[in-house]
Design an enzyme around this catalytic site. Structure first.
Site, PDB file in Angstrom:
ATOM      1  N   ALA A  18       0.845  -1.204   0.000  1.00 15.12           N
ATOM      2  CA  ALA A  18       0.000   0.000   0.000  1.00 15.12           C
ATOM      3  C   ALA A  18       0.875   1.246   0.000  1.00 15.12           C
ATOM      4  O   ALA A  18       0.687   2.174   0.784  1.00 15.12           O
ATOM      5  CB  ALA A  18      -0.937  -0.003   1.207  1.00 15.12           C
ATOM      6  N   TYR A  33       2.946   4.062  -2.856  1.00 18.13           N
ATOM      7  CA  TYR A  33       2.456   4.935  -3.929  1.00 18.13           C
ATOM      8  C   TYR A  33       1.826   4.127  -5.064  1.00 18.13           C
ATOM      9  O   TYR A  33       0.707   4.402  -5.494  1.00 18.13           O
ATOM     10  CB  TYR A  33       3.598   5.781  -4.478  1.00 18.13           C
ATOM     11  CG  TYR A  33       4.150   6.751  -3.482  1.00 18.13           C
ATOM     12  CD1 TYR A  33       3.475   7.922  -3.188  1.00 18.13           C
ATOM     13  CD2 TYR A  33       5.340   6.495  -2.815  1.00 18.13           C
ATOM     14  CE1 TYR A  33       3.973   8.818  -2.258  1.00 18.13           C
ATOM     15  CE2 TYR A  33       5.846   7.394  -1.887  1.00 18.13           C
ATOM     16  CZ  TYR A  33       5.160   8.548  -1.612  1.00 18.13           C
ATOM     17  OH  TYR A  33       5.651   9.424  -0.685  1.00 18.13           O
ATOM     18  N   ASN A  89      -1.006  -5.416   2.860  1.00 17.93           N
ATOM     19  CA  ASN A  89       0.079  -4.529   3.304  1.00 17.93           C
ATOM     20  C   ASN A  89       0.482  -4.899   4.732  1.00 17.93           C
ATOM     21  O   ASN A  89      -0.349  -5.313   5.539  1.00 17.93           O
ATOM     22  CB  ASN A  89      -0.363  -3.056   3.255  1.00 17.93           C
ATOM     23  CG  ASN A  89       0.801  -2.095   3.335  1.00 17.93           C
ATOM     24  OD1 ASN A  89       1.724  -2.163   2.532  1.00 17.93           O
ATOM     25  ND2 ASN A  89       0.775  -1.193   4.301  1.00 17.93           N
ATOM     26  N   GLU A 145      18.786  15.020   0.781  1.00 19.30           N
ATOM     27  CA  GLU A 145      17.553  15.509   1.430  1.00 19.30           C
ATOM     28  C   GLU A 145      17.636  15.336   2.949  1.00 19.30           C
ATOM     29  O   GLU A 145      17.215  16.199   3.710  1.00 19.30           O
ATOM     30  CB  GLU A 145      16.330  14.766   0.872  1.00 19.30           C
ATOM     31  CG  GLU A 145      15.982  15.185  -0.562  1.00 19.30           C
ATOM     32  CD  GLU A 145      14.518  15.005  -0.910  1.00 19.30           C
ATOM     33  OE1 GLU A 145      13.962  13.963  -0.538  1.00 19.30           O
ATOM     34  OE2 GLU A 145      13.940  15.907  -1.548  1.00 19.30           O
ATOM     35  N   ASP A 150       9.337   0.579  -7.141  1.00 17.59           N
ATOM     36  CA  ASP A 150      10.755   0.262  -6.933  1.00 17.59           C
ATOM     37  C   ASP A 150      11.089  -1.207  -7.217  1.00 17.59           C
ATOM     38  O   ASP A 150      12.268  -1.560  -7.307  1.00 17.59           O
ATOM     39  CB  ASP A 150      11.162   0.607  -5.485  1.00 17.59           C
ATOM     40  CG  ASP A 150      11.275   2.107  -5.268  1.00 17.59           C
ATOM     41  OD1 ASP A 150      10.952   2.875  -6.199  1.00 17.59           O
ATOM     42  OD2 ASP A 150      11.678   2.518  -4.155  1.00 17.59           O
ATOM     43  N   GLN A 164       7.018   9.375  -8.359  1.00 18.61           N
ATOM     44  CA  GLN A 164       6.366   9.911  -9.542  1.00 18.61           C
ATOM     45  C   GLN A 164       6.056   8.790 -10.553  1.00 18.61           C
ATOM     46  O   GLN A 164       4.928   8.641 -11.012  1.00 18.61           O
ATOM     47  CB  GLN A 164       7.324  10.945 -10.168  1.00 18.61           C
ATOM     48  CG  GLN A 164       6.751  11.741 -11.268  1.00 18.61           C
ATOM     49  CD  GLN A 164       7.732  12.837 -11.773  1.00 18.61           C
ATOM     50  OE1 GLN A 164       7.364  13.573 -12.651  1.00 18.61           O
ATOM     51  NE2 GLN A 164       8.908  12.945 -11.244  1.00 18.61           N
TER      52      GLN A 164
HETATM   53  C1  FAD Z   1      14.034   9.866   1.825  1.00 15.02           C
HETATM   54  C2  FAD Z   1      13.497   9.613   0.455  1.00 15.02           C
HETATM   55  C3  FAD Z   1      13.129  10.672  -0.339  1.00 15.02           C
HETATM   56  C4  FAD Z   1      12.608  10.444  -1.607  1.00 15.02           C
HETATM   57  N1  FAD Z   1      12.216  11.525  -2.366  1.00 15.02           N
HETATM   58  C5  FAD Z   1      11.610  11.326  -3.550  1.00 15.02           C
HETATM   59  C6  FAD Z   1      11.095  12.434  -4.288  1.00 15.02           C
HETATM   60  O1  FAD Z   1      11.262  13.579  -3.895  1.00 15.02           O
HETATM   61  N2  FAD Z   1      10.445  12.178  -5.454  1.00 15.02           N
HETATM   62  C7  FAD Z   1      10.237  10.905  -5.912  1.00 15.02           C
HETATM   63  O2  FAD Z   1       9.564  10.749  -6.954  1.00 15.02           O
HETATM   64  N3  FAD Z   1      10.729   9.834  -5.251  1.00 15.02           N
HETATM   65  C8  FAD Z   1      11.411  10.003  -4.084  1.00 15.02           C
HETATM   66  N4  FAD Z   1      11.884   8.924  -3.372  1.00 15.02           N
HETATM   67  C9  FAD Z   1      11.727   7.567  -3.934  1.00 15.02           C
HETATM   68  C10 FAD Z   1      10.299   7.059  -3.665  1.00 15.02           C
HETATM   69  O3  FAD Z   1       9.971   7.205  -2.317  1.00 15.02           O
HETATM   70  C11 FAD Z   1      10.133   5.601  -4.087  1.00 15.02           C
HETATM   71  O4  FAD Z   1      10.552   5.463  -5.413  1.00 15.02           O
HETATM   72  C12 FAD Z   1       8.658   5.173  -3.935  1.00 15.02           C
HETATM   73  O5  FAD Z   1       8.293   5.189  -2.573  1.00 15.02           O
HETATM   74  C13 FAD Z   1       8.405   3.781  -4.501  1.00 15.02           C
HETATM   75  O6  FAD Z   1       7.038   3.525  -4.431  1.00 15.02           O
HETATM   76  P1  FAD Z   1       6.483   2.044  -4.351  1.00 15.02           P
HETATM   77  O7  FAD Z   1       5.038   2.112  -4.606  1.00 15.02           O
HETATM   78  O8  FAD Z   1       7.310   1.131  -5.192  1.00 15.02           O
HETATM   79  O9  FAD Z   1       6.775   1.581  -2.855  1.00 15.02           O
HETATM   80  P2  FAD Z   1       6.514   2.304  -1.466  1.00 15.02           P
HETATM   81  O10 FAD Z   1       5.766   3.566  -1.630  1.00 15.02           O
HETATM   82  O11 FAD Z   1       7.814   2.352  -0.752  1.00 15.02           O
HETATM   83  O12 FAD Z   1       5.549   1.273  -0.731  1.00 15.02           O
HETATM   84  C14 FAD Z   1       5.811  -0.094  -0.523  1.00 15.02           C
HETATM   85  C15 FAD Z   1       4.759  -0.634   0.440  1.00 15.02           C
HETATM   86  O13 FAD Z   1       4.892  -2.051   0.534  1.00 15.02           O
HETATM   87  C16 FAD Z   1       4.831  -2.447   1.900  1.00 15.02           C
HETATM   88  N5  FAD Z   1       5.604  -3.684   2.035  1.00 15.02           N
HETATM   89  C17 FAD Z   1       6.919  -3.864   1.774  1.00 15.02           C
HETATM   90  N6  FAD Z   1       7.257  -5.145   1.973  1.00 15.02           N
HETATM   91  C18 FAD Z   1       6.141  -5.787   2.370  1.00 15.02           C
HETATM   92  C19 FAD Z   1       5.861  -7.140   2.715  1.00 15.02           C
HETATM   93  N7  FAD Z   1       6.791  -8.097   2.679  1.00 15.02           N
HETATM   94  N8  FAD Z   1       4.592  -7.454   3.058  1.00 15.02           N
HETATM   95  C20 FAD Z   1       3.608  -6.502   3.080  1.00 15.02           C
HETATM   96  N9  FAD Z   1       3.819  -5.214   2.767  1.00 15.02           N
HETATM   97  C21 FAD Z   1       5.071  -4.861   2.416  1.00 15.02           C
HETATM   98  C22 FAD Z   1       5.455  -1.284   2.653  1.00 15.02           C
HETATM   99  O14 FAD Z   1       5.060  -1.273   4.009  1.00 15.02           O
HETATM  100  C23 FAD Z   1       4.885  -0.095   1.860  1.00 15.02           C
HETATM  101  O15 FAD Z   1       3.632   0.284   2.348  1.00 15.02           O
HETATM  102  C24 FAD Z   1      12.447   9.115  -2.100  1.00 15.02           C
HETATM  103  C25 FAD Z   1      12.825   8.035  -1.288  1.00 15.02           C
HETATM  104  C26 FAD Z   1      13.349   8.273  -0.032  1.00 15.02           C
HETATM  105  C27 FAD Z   1      13.730   7.091   0.850  1.00 15.02           C
END
Ligand code: FAD
Length: 407
Positions: free
Chosen positions: A13, A15, A39, A172, A303, A321
């Site tokens: 859950a 982005y 999640n 940052e 990611d 994004q």
């Molecule tokens: C400090 C920091 C600053 C950043 N700044 C920027 C920015 O300015 N602009 C930008 O575009 N990007 C930025 N990023 C990168 C961005 O945050 C990531 O690319 C983005 O969060 C990836 O989104 P996602 O949906 O893949 O995963 P996430 O948003 O990280 O979510 C993953 C979810 O999966 C859940 N999860 C993980 N493993 C399990 C499991 N085994 N079982 C159940 N649930 C699980 C987690 O709890 C979480 O809720 C930044 C990252 C960091 C760390």
């Protein structure tokens, strides 16, 4: 005869996962599909705000909100559980609480810290990965300052903070830290000159890929606030006392530090590696429609996914994004599959710009090809943060969690 409804399971859950689910719940009726979201926590956290919670400039409750506040529970089943494995051949996901079968799977589990096998980092360095690590790092730094006056042992190192990595996350975090440290000094009656903040980076530059003029601005600002840069300096190891860095070709040097933060690498989820889905460093090089190679019913986003930017023949950096844009495409593609609406959509990232904060009051960035610094860039950063809230939870979430402390 009743027809079995297709089951769409979304893992994560963050982005990508929440954009997928909020779009699916809008596009499909309860009769058309079962939507399941899994999640680890019952809350979502803004990963892009974690550097603030880690430095203590923003309370950790500000960076999270309940999953329930953005999903429609009459259409979406929410399972709070930890994903342990994915079994593509059996079309099921193994959870710590049981199993869940799927017809279509969206993997959006985010990334994990990549330590490149550097000895001691996993054990002795903090990371900026989730709410728990943020809370732990903030408390640790506070503890070092609070203990300084009380204990003679390791006195000077207590106030030395090393940040490994001069990429986006490292810079940052340093921006927040440089604002937080003077507050801590005041709170604990410590002379600011006793504090050392190092940024140690193996690459020969800060913020690779960023406009050089903007990088110069960021470095000058952070240096003015007391950050010392050690660029082109690979970290060789971490110990309970600090870090070991390379010095010249053959020698090494120890930097004693009470706090070491590793902010230099992200890989995909270890669940991907475990599942046997084709991957590189836990990230799946997805097809243009965001499905995993050789998997008709598994989409991978955020990611956990890897996409090549053909213009420069390098992977797109993992960003919120792109994750959110992928979530929108995946939702539309799943609806197409369910409704038999022909060819799936090809995903192309639409990069609107990048802004790197340097504390709450300053930033650098390029937005719609325009270079920004200072309060303008900082304002833009807050608008981007608010937009992410809007995309998932609409105006009510922006009102509840948005950043309005515009300078
Ligand atoms: C400090 C920091 C600053 C950043 N700044 C920027 C920015 O300015 N602009 C930008 O575009 N990007 C930025 N990023 C990168 C961005 O945050 C990531 O690319 C983005 O969060 C990836 O989104 P996602 O949906 O893949 O995963 P996430 O948003 O990280 O979510 C993953 C979810 O999966 C859940 N999860 C993980 N493993 C399990 C499991 N085994 N079982 C159940 N649930 C699980 C987690 O709890 C979480 O809720 C930044 C990252 C960091 C760390």
């Amino acid at each position: 005869m009743t027809v079995k409804k297709p089951k769409i399971v979304v893992l994560g859950a963050g982005y990508g996962g929440l954009v997928t689910v909020t779009r699916l719940q809008k596009a499909l009726s309860v009769d058309e599909a079962n939507i399941v979201l899994v999640n680890k926590n019952d809350y979502h956290y803004e990963t892009t705000w974690l550097h603030e919670a880690s430095a203590g400039t923003l309370h950790h409750d500000r960076v999270r909100y309940d999953v329930d506040s953005v999903i429609n529970r009459s259409k979406v089943e929410f399972i709070r559980a930890e994903v342990q494995d994915i079994k593509p051949d059996e079309k099921k996901v193994i959870l710590n609480t049981g199993e869940v079968e799927y017809d279509y799977l969206v993997v959006a589990l985010g990334g994990e810290a990549e330590t490149f096998g550097i000895e001691g980092l996993k054990e002795h360095a903090f990371t900026i990965s989730n709410v728990n690590t943020a809370r732990q790092l903030r408390d640790h730094i506070d503890y070092q300052f609070a203990t300084y006056a009380l204990e003679e042992d390791k006195k000077d190192e207590r106030l030395t903070i090393v940040v490994g990595g001069a990429g986006f996350t490292g810079i940052e975090f340093l921006g927040e830290l440089a604002n937080r440290v003077p507050e801590l000094c005041k709170e604990y009656d410590i002379d600011y000159s006793k504090v050392r903040i190092y940024c140690v980076e193996a690459a020969p530059m800060v913020l690779p890929g960023f406009d050089p003029e903007l990088v110069k601005y960021a470095v000058a600002l952070l240096e003015k606030k007391g950050v010392e840069f050690k660029i082109g300096t690979p970290i060789k190891g971490a110990t309970p006392e600090g870090i070991i860095v390379a010095k010249g070709e053959t020698e090494t040097e120890e930097i004693k530090a009470g706090t070491v933060v590793w902010a230099a690498g992200v890989r995909g989820s270890s669940i991907i590696e475990k599942s046997g889905i084709e991957n590189m460093r836990a990230r799946v090089k997805v097809n243009p429609d965001l499905r995993a190679p050789n998997q008709e019913d598994i989409f991978v986003i955020g990611d956990c996914s890897l996409m090549i930017n053909e213009e420069i023949n390098r992977p797109y950096p993992p960003t919120a994004q792109i994750s959110m844009q992928q979530g929108e495409t995946v939702a539309r593609n799943i609806v197409k599959l369910l409704k038999g609406e022909g060819d799936l959509e090809t995903f192309t990232p639409d990069i609107k710009g990048t802004v790197c904060s340097l504390g709450d009051d300053d930033a650098i960035g390029v937005v719609f090809d325009k270079k920004l610094t200072g309060t303008k860039a900082s304002f833009m950063k807050k608008m981007i943060d608010n937009r992410a809230l809007f995309m998932i939870g609409g105006p009510s979430l922006v009102l509840k969690k948005g950043k309005f402390n515009v300078l």
